[in-house]
Motif scaffolding. Structure first.
Motif, PDB file in Angstrom:
ATOM      1  N   ILE A  49     -10.604  13.801  -0.515  1.00 11.52           N
ATOM      2  CA  ILE A  49     -10.767  12.402  -0.095  1.00 11.52           C
ATOM      3  C   ILE A  49     -11.223  12.340   1.368  1.00 11.52           C
ATOM      4  O   ILE A  49     -10.545  12.827   2.259  1.00 11.52           O
ATOM      5  N   ASP A  50     -12.373  11.732   1.579  1.00 16.12           N
ATOM      6  CA  ASP A  50     -12.894  11.575   2.943  1.00 16.12           C
ATOM      7  C   ASP A  50     -12.271  10.368   3.640  1.00 16.12           C
ATOM      8  O   ASP A  50     -12.170  10.343   4.866  1.00 16.12           O
ATOM      9  N   LEU A  51     -11.899   9.395   2.850  1.00 12.57           N
ATOM     10  CA  LEU A  51     -11.331   8.171   3.415  1.00 12.57           C
ATOM     11  C   LEU A  51     -10.579   7.417   2.320  1.00 12.57           C
ATOM     12  O   LEU A  51     -10.994   7.439   1.163  1.00 12.57           O
ATOM     13  N   ALA A  52      -9.481   6.779   2.714  1.00  4.59           N
ATOM     14  CA  ALA A  52      -8.723   5.984   1.742  1.00  4.59           C
ATOM     15  C   ALA A  52      -8.699   4.527   2.171  1.00  4.59           C
ATOM     16  O   ALA A  52      -8.504   4.222   3.351  1.00  4.59           O
ATOM     17  N   ILE A  53      -8.937   3.641   1.223  1.00  4.72           N
ATOM     18  CA  ILE A  53      -8.789   2.200   1.457  1.00  4.72           C
ATOM     19  C   ILE A  53      -7.426   1.815   0.885  1.00  4.72           C
ATOM     20  O   ILE A  53      -7.206   1.920  -0.327  1.00  4.72           O
ATOM     21  N   LEU A  54      -6.524   1.430   1.773  1.00  4.75           N
ATOM     22  CA  LEU A  54      -5.138   1.220   1.351  1.00  4.75           C
ATOM     23  C   LEU A  54      -4.635  -0.159   1.777  1.00  4.75           C
ATOM     24  O   LEU A  54      -4.929  -0.617   2.891  1.00  4.75           O
ATOM     25  N   PRO A  55      -3.838  -0.802   0.919  1.00  7.54           N
ATOM     26  CA  PRO A  55      -3.219  -2.064   1.333  1.00  7.54           C
ATOM     27  C   PRO A  55      -2.138  -1.780   2.372  1.00  7.54           C
ATOM     28  O   PRO A  55      -1.427  -0.774   2.273  1.00  7.54           O
ATOM     29  N   ILE A  56      -2.008  -2.662   3.344  1.00 12.89           N
ATOM     30  CA  ILE A  56      -1.027  -2.446   4.418  1.00 12.89           C
ATOM     31  C   ILE A  56      -0.192  -3.698   4.704  1.00 12.89           C
ATOM     32  O   ILE A  56       0.602  -3.713   5.643  1.00 12.89           O
ATOM     33  N   GLY A  57      -0.392  -4.759   3.919  1.00 14.54           N
ATOM     34  CA  GLY A  57       0.192  -6.057   4.268  1.00 14.54           C
ATOM     35  C   GLY A  57       1.617  -6.316   3.835  1.00 14.54           C
ATOM     36  O   GLY A  57       2.182  -7.360   4.133  1.00 14.54           O
ATOM     37  N   ASP A  58       2.216  -5.339   3.101  1.00 15.60           N
ATOM     38  CA  ASP A  58       3.601  -5.505   2.659  1.00 15.60           C
ATOM     39  C   ASP A  58       3.741  -6.706   1.698  1.00 15.60           C
ATOM     40  O   ASP A  58       2.750  -7.289   1.292  1.00 15.60           O
ATOM     41  N   THR A  59       4.928  -7.042   1.326  1.00 13.28           N
ATOM     42  CA  THR A  59       5.299  -8.140   0.431  1.00 13.28           C
ATOM     43  C   THR A  59       4.791  -7.948  -1.002  1.00 13.28           C
ATOM     44  O   THR A  59       5.572  -7.832  -1.927  1.00 13.28           O
ATOM     45  N   PHE A  60       3.463  -7.907  -1.218  1.00 13.49           N
ATOM     46  CA  PHE A  60       2.926  -7.724  -2.571  1.00 13.49           C
ATOM     47  C   PHE A  60       2.466  -6.285  -2.816  1.00 13.49           C
ATOM     48  O   PHE A  60       2.096  -5.924  -3.933  1.00 13.49           O
TER      49      PHE A  60
END
Ligand code: NI
Ligand code: MN
Length: 236
Positions: free
Chosen positions: A166-177
């Motif tokens: 993996i060269d890069l990961a797009i990850l959620p960071i906003g918490d809650t959901f």
């Protein structure tokens, strides 16, 4: 349609707000989770000007599928998603490649593998939209992981074990959901990348975060958290 001809060594990733990204490489255009017209922070993005050969949908929630029909009808983009979501849009005359977890779609430009995500998935009317997913996207020489809405999970460790670098990961960071940024940092370790683009934060009050603290946290762990302005791009 796709005019992809060569084996590109780079891809360009553009943030369209919330969890929506455009990926371009040598004439190939992918859009992930189009939610633009419903996002006031993305009002400057021209939905009707976006190019798309494929639209990838991680799950059925409104904040991931809102502009799918609008973009697909105009561009004739093909959907890549689970069976239920592809069937749903198939009834509206939109073509797609239906898959499920563990499956891979192979194309002349690379591949898209559907991997686990721990979340829920229903259409805005409450009907069943299959199970939520993430994608491992390989285009030419580059591989990225777009996690979709998910918490961190041990399953993420399988991605490098399956042979993906993996060269890069797009990850959620906003918490809650979804996971928050501290768990996203663990997720990056699990998929063996230090480079992360954050998403799914600051769109709505429940996912408001301290972005400076998040970037600081990553930096202290020797990782990079990239937070793109809506409409801006990065080359990978
Ligand atoms: Ni969701
Ligand atoms: Mn969401």
């Amino acid at each position: 349609m796709c005019t992809f001809v060569t084996n590109p060594s780079t891809m360009n990733i553009t943030f369209y707000g919330h969890s929506c990204f455009g990926i371009e490489a040598e004439g190939l255009s992918l859009i992930i989770d189009p939610f633009i017209s419903g996002n006031s922070a993305a009002a400057h993005i021209d939905v009707d000007g976006l190019k798309a050969d494929y639209i990838l949908l991680t799950h059925g929630h409104q904040d991931h599928i809102l502009d799918t029909e609008r973009i697909a009808q105009r561009t004739k983009a093909k959907l890549i998603s689970n069976f239920e979501i592809v069937s749903h849009f198939g009834n509206k005359g939109i073509e797609g490649f239906a898959m499920n977890h563990g499956g891979v779609m192979k194309a002349e430009w690379g591949s898209v593998k559907m991997v686990n995500a721990i979340h829920s998935s229903s259409f805005p009317d409450g009907s069943y939209a299959g199970n939520p997913a993430g994608f491992v996207i390989c285009i030419g020489e580059k591989t990225i992981y777009a996690a979709g809405d998910t918490c961190v999970s041990m399953d993420m460790q399988l991605i490098p074990l399956m042979g993906y670098q993996i060269d890069l990961a797009i990850l959620p960071i906003g918490d809650t959901f979804t996971m928050g940024y501290k768990e996203a940092s663990i997720a990056a370790e699990f998929v063996k990348t230090s480079k992360v683009i954050g998403c799914h934060y600051n769109t709505f009050p429940p996912i408001q975060i301290d972005t400076a603290a998040a970037q600081d946290y990553f930096q202290h762990k020797g990782q990079e958290l990239i937070l793109l302005d809506i409409g801006s791009s990065i080359e990978v």
